[in-house]
Scaffold this motif. Structure first.
Motif, mmCIF file in Angstrom:
data_model
loop_
_atom_site.group_PDB
_atom_site.id
_atom_site.type_symbol
_atom_site.label_atom_id
_atom_site.label_comp_id
_atom_site.label_asym_id
_atom_site.label_seq_id
_atom_site.Cartn_x
_atom_site.Cartn_y
_atom_site.Cartn_z
ATOM 1 N N ILE A 183 48.428 44.416 35.075
ATOM 2 C CA ILE A 183 48.053 44.160 36.479
ATOM 3 C C ILE A 183 48.415 42.724 36.832
ATOM 4 C CG2 ILE A 183 46.165 45.815 36.450
ATOM 5 C CD1 ILE A 183 44.251 43.317 36.323
ATOM 6 N N ILE A 184 48.651 42.497 38.108
ATOM 7 C CA ILE A 184 48.771 41.145 38.642
ATOM 8 C C ILE A 184 47.590 40.925 39.567
ATOM 9 C CG2 ILE A 184 50.070 39.645 40.195
ATOM 10 C CD1 ILE A 184 52.611 40.642 38.991
ATOM 11 N N THR A 185 46.827 39.878 39.295
ATOM 12 C CA THR A 185 45.644 39.566 40.088
ATOM 13 C C THR A 185 45.517 38.062 40.232
ATOM 14 O OG1 THR A 185 43.285 40.012 40.336
ATOM 15 C CG2 THR A 185 44.054 39.446 38.131
ATOM 16 N N GLU A 186 44.645 37.651 41.103
ATOM 17 C CA GLU A 186 44.451 36.232 41.393
ATOM 18 C C GLU A 186 43.174 35.744 40.731
ATOM 19 O OE1 GLU A 186 44.885 33.241 45.228
ATOM 20 O OE2 GLU A 186 44.148 35.286 45.527
ATOM 21 N N VAL A 187 43.297 34.639 39.986
ATOM 22 C CA VAL A 187 42.150 34.024 39.322
ATOM 23 C C VAL A 187 42.154 32.546 39.667
ATOM 24 C CG1 VAL A 187 40.999 33.554 37.125
ATOM 25 C CG2 VAL A 187 42.258 35.689 37.431
ATOM 26 N N GLU A 188 41.128 32.109 40.373
ATOM 27 C CA GLU A 188 40.978 30.704 40.784
ATOM 28 C C GLU A 188 42.233 30.192 41.484
ATOM 29 O OE1 GLU A 188 39.805 28.375 37.457
ATOM 30 O OE2 GLU A 188 37.852 29.362 37.245
ATOM 31 N N GLY A 189 42.780 30.994 42.370
ATOM 32 C CA GLY A 189 43.908 30.570 43.197
ATOM 33 C C GLY A 189 45.272 30.742 42.564
ATOM 34 N N ASN A 190 45.334 31.227 41.319
ATOM 35 C CA ASN A 190 46.612 31.435 40.632
ATOM 36 C C ASN A 190 46.781 32.904 40.265
ATOM 37 O OD1 ASN A 190 47.418 28.662 40.584
ATOM 38 N ND2 ASN A 190 45.960 28.325 38.902
ATOM 39 N N LEU A 191 48.036 33.355 40.285
ATOM 40 C CA LEU A 191 48.337 34.741 39.921
ATOM 41 C C LEU A 191 48.598 34.834 38.423
ATOM 42 C CD1 LEU A 191 50.688 35.921 42.828
ATOM 43 C CD2 LEU A 191 48.235 36.336 42.542
ATOM 44 N N TYR A 192 48.062 35.889 37.796
ATOM 45 C CA TYR A 192 48.253 36.126 36.374
ATOM 46 C C TYR A 192 48.572 37.601 36.155
ATOM 47 C CZ TYR A 192 46.122 31.553 35.463
ATOM 48 O OH TYR A 192 45.845 30.213 35.431
ATOM 49 N N CYS A 193 49.310 37.860 35.089
ATOM 50 C CA CYS A 193 49.533 39.234 34.641
ATOM 51 C C CYS A 193 48.602 39.487 33.463
ATOM 52 C CB CYS A 193 50.988 39.455 34.228
ATOM 53 S SG CYS A 193 51.321 41.139 33.660
ATOM 54 N N LEU A 194 47.686 40.435 33.603
ATOM 55 C CA LEU A 194 46.668 40.705 32.586
ATOM 56 C C LEU A 194 46.729 42.164 32.183
ATOM 57 C CD1 LEU A 194 43.705 38.759 34.273
ATOM 58 C CD2 LEU A 194 45.335 37.887 32.575
ATOM 59 N N TRP A 195 46.014 42.452 31.107
ATOM 60 C CA TRP A 195 45.959 43.829 30.600
ATOM 61 C C TRP A 195 44.546 44.139 30.153
ATOM 62 C CZ3 TRP A 195 44.672 45.681 25.698
ATOM 63 C CH2 TRP A 195 44.899 47.046 25.504
ATOM 64 N N GLY A 196 44.159 45.401 30.262
ATOM 65 C CA GLY A 196 42.838 45.821 29.820
ATOM 66 C C GLY A 196 42.764 47.335 29.698
ATOM 67 N N GLY A 197 41.563 47.856 29.654
ATOM 68 C CA GLY A 197 41.362 49.294 29.514
ATOM 69 C C GLY A 197 41.052 49.932 30.852
ATOM 70 N N GLU A 198 41.748 51.014 31.149
ATOM 71 C CA GLU A 198 41.536 51.686 32.422
ATOM 72 C C GLU A 198 40.170 52.371 32.432
ATOM 73 O OE1 GLU A 198 45.549 52.810 34.570
ATOM 74 O OE2 GLU A 198 45.271 54.021 32.754
ATOM 75 N N ALA A 199 39.626 52.518 33.665
ATOM 76 C CA ALA A 199 38.266 53.049 33.798
ATOM 77 C C ALA A 199 38.182 53.944 35.027
ATOM 78 C CB ALA A 199 37.270 51.894 33.909
ATOM 79 N N PRO A 200 37.207 54.895 35.038
ATOM 80 C CA PRO A 200 36.984 55.720 36.222
ATOM 81 C C PRO A 200 36.384 54.877 37.346
ATOM 82 C CG PRO A 200 35.335 56.137 34.553
ATOM 83 C CD PRO A 200 36.324 55.189 33.949
ATOM 84 N N PRO A 201 36.298 55.461 38.557
ATOM 85 C CA PRO A 201 36.509 56.872 38.916
ATOM 86 C C PRO A 201 37.988 57.246 38.951
ATOM 87 C CG PRO A 201 35.991 55.581 40.866
ATOM 88 C CD PRO A 201 35.804 54.652 39.705
ATOM 89 N N LEU A 202 38.245 58.559 38.778
ATOM 90 C CA LEU A 202 39.600 59.074 38.807
ATOM 91 C C LEU A 202 39.954 59.534 40.219
ATOM 92 C CD1 LEU A 202 39.533 61.217 35.534
ATOM 93 C CD2 LEU A 202 40.094 58.788 35.794
ATOM 94 N N ASP A 203 41.252 59.455 40.532
ATOM 95 C CA ASP A 203 41.688 59.896 41.853
ATOM 96 C C ASP A 203 41.991 61.400 41.843
ATOM 97 O OD1 ASP A 203 44.102 60.222 40.567
ATOM 98 O OD2 ASP A 203 45.075 58.509 41.519
#
Length: 334
Positions: free
Chosen positions: A87-107
């Protein structure tokens, strides 16, 4: 990364690293020799080495323009290719590419809509919602990544490497010398030693026979045909070529033992494109969403050999007509 190392004369086998941190030489050598293979039959080490080598190559598949300094292209591709998504998200005003475990709810298609990320350096331990708190970047529709493909072929290649190693070692021993006592054993060892030193030696007859019965014998050991090693090489060539084809690179393994024509070389060109096209599409779609959400201007395209392969090829040269050449040769001989 800068590393300063110096030795202390008063403390043997001890080195200082950077700010006076102590590390035993044995531990330092273990760290320094990361990636070196000391045992050619250690499958886990060999496969890990080949996987990392392939991931170094595939890291150059795509070229990014406009990435922020906080998202190195190498780290972005490592996450996506190894884990299958990021994922690309913003942390304290900066963009980072991070990874983690996916979670519900499901679409509606049973796909996760959230991801749980833990990053001690950024002090992040949160649940992000796709397209709201972050943008999901997929390597492919199944989020499989490249590592499973690479690992599968490297497991096969590792087996052929070990088979070739064992065949190579076994070819050193054409015969086994057998002995019934220490005297005969010593004579046989001395004979082999002289051969290694390039000297011819002679064994006494009494060492070879006793009571008209042979005491020092040789038994055939290596009985591999000449084509055995060739078959192993052809198998490994096939596996390596197929792996590169899966990754979108042209690599024609020649099983004909003859020269390949240009038509045969271009035969599997179309089969190289689908996976790379899908990977490029997924990244372009994700970057469009990132640009829209965070106001960036990130672009992605193919790079290196993958880009050169898509460029307009030169007009192929006409293949020589072998039959006409044979006729001309026959006329000249007549």
């Amino acid at each position: 990364k800068f590393l300063m190392v110096w030795l202390d004369v008063d403390k043997p086998n001890t080195i200082y690293i950077l700010q006076g941190d102590l590390m035993n030489l044995k531990e330092y050598n273990k760290l320094y020799n990361k990636g070196l293979i000391s045992n050619l039959t250690d499958k886990a080490s060999i496969i890990r080495y080949m996987n990392e080598l392939d991931l170094i190559k595939t890291n150059s598949i795509f070229k990014y323009d406009g990435l922020p300094d906080t998202i190195p292209k190498e780290e972005l591709e490592k996450i996506i290719q190894i884990h299958g998504y990021g994922i690309i998200t913003e942390v304290e005003g900066n963009l980072y590419c991070l990874w983690g475990g996916e979670a519900p709810p499901l679409d509606a298609y049973y796909e996760a809509t959230q991801i749980i990320v833990t990053n001690p350096w950024l002090k992040v331990n949160e649940t992000f919602t796709y397209d709201k708190d972050c943008i999901l970047i997929k390597n492919d529709p199944f989020k499989m990544g490249l590592l499973p493909i690479i690992n599968r072929y490297n497991m096969y290649i590792c087996e052929t490497d070990i088979t070739m190693l064992l065949a190579d070692v076994n070819m050193r021993a054409l015969n086994i010398i057998t002995a019934n006592n220490d005297k005969e054993k010593k004579s046989g060892e001395e004979f082999i030693k002289q051969l290694f030193e390039g000297k011819l030696s002679v064994l006494l007859n009494e060492e070879l026979k006793m009571n008209d019965k042979a005491m020092l014998n040789t038994l055939p050991y290596s009985n591999m045909s000449n084509g055995y090693i060739t078959q192993i090489i052809e198998l490994e060539q096939y596996l390596r070529g197929t792996k590169l084809n899966e990754l979108g690179l042209q690599s024609n393994y020649n099983m004909k033992r003859e020269r390949l024509t240009s038509s045969e070389t271009d035969l599997n060109e179309d089969s190289l494109k689908p996976l790379i096209d899908i990977m490029l599409f997924e990244r372009q779609q994700a970057m469009e969403k990132v640009n829209k959400m965070y106001g960036t201007n990130i672009k992605v395209d193919l790079d290196s050999s993958w880009k050169e392969q898509r460029e307009e090829p030169e007009e192929p040269k006409e293949e020589p007509k072998e039959q006409e050449e044979e006729i001309k040769d026959d006329e000249l001989t007549e």
